[in-house]
Motif scaffolding. Structure first.
Motif: not given
Length: 185
Positions: A50-51, A77, A80, A86, A107
């Protein structure tokens, strides 16, 4: 020779013994072969992606001998970074085998564009509810023009520019309404 005699003969029992021995050997061979080809005892823990950008995620997965596939981007989002991971499947902490594909959802770089509806002649309340329903934010700084209809939409503005029906703006854009003041010319 009758069937009953055949079932009591040594030949029949030899054939049954050969069949059972053959079946046992086949099961043990199959178990061994599946253990070797499926890497049965191998476990690789899926990292948290994530990220991370797609290049960082690719580098991390290559170090672990895992592959990835990018799935169509989801809704934007803002928490992010742009074009970062994501969602991932399997989730972080799950155990997989080498060369397993990890499915990544990225994202998008901005909110998706939405077409502006034709609101000319609608009431302020109708216009506000329709714009909010499709994902816009309606500003509270209304501009009034000389028009016979009080609080009737006579135009739309975004960042002090006039926008028309069928123009496109990113979702969550702030739209200001231009309304009639209810006074005759």
């Amino acid at each position: 020779m009758s069937i009953l005699k055949f079932l009591k003969s040594k030949t029949f029992f030899k054939q049954i013994a050969f069949a059972i021995i053959g079946l046992v050997i086949f099961v043990f061979f199959l178990k061994f072969w599946l253990g070797v080809t499926t890497n049965h005892d191998q476990k690789i823990q899926v990292p948290d992606l994530h990220k991370l950008t797609i290049t960082e995620a690719e580098r991390t997965l290559k170090e672990l001998n895992l592959d990835f596939i990018v799935i169509d981007s989801a809704s934007y989002n803002p928490t992010y970074p742009k074009k970062s991971v994501i969602e991932q499947n399997p989730e972080e902490g799950d155990f997989v085998k080498e060369k397993r594909k990890i499915y990544l959802t990225l994202n998008p770089s901005k909110y998706r564009d939405i077409t502006i509806p034709d609101l000319n002649g609608r009431t302020k309340r109708q216009a506000i509810s329709e714009l909010q329903a499709i994902g816009f934010i309606v500003g509270t700084d209304f501009t009034y023009v000389n028009d016979i209809g009080k609080d009737v939409v006579r135009g739309l503005r975004h960042k002090d520019k006039i926008i028309n029906a069928n123009d496109k703006l990113p979702k969550n854009s702030i739209i200001e309404l231009v309304l009639g003041d209810g006074e005759r010319n």
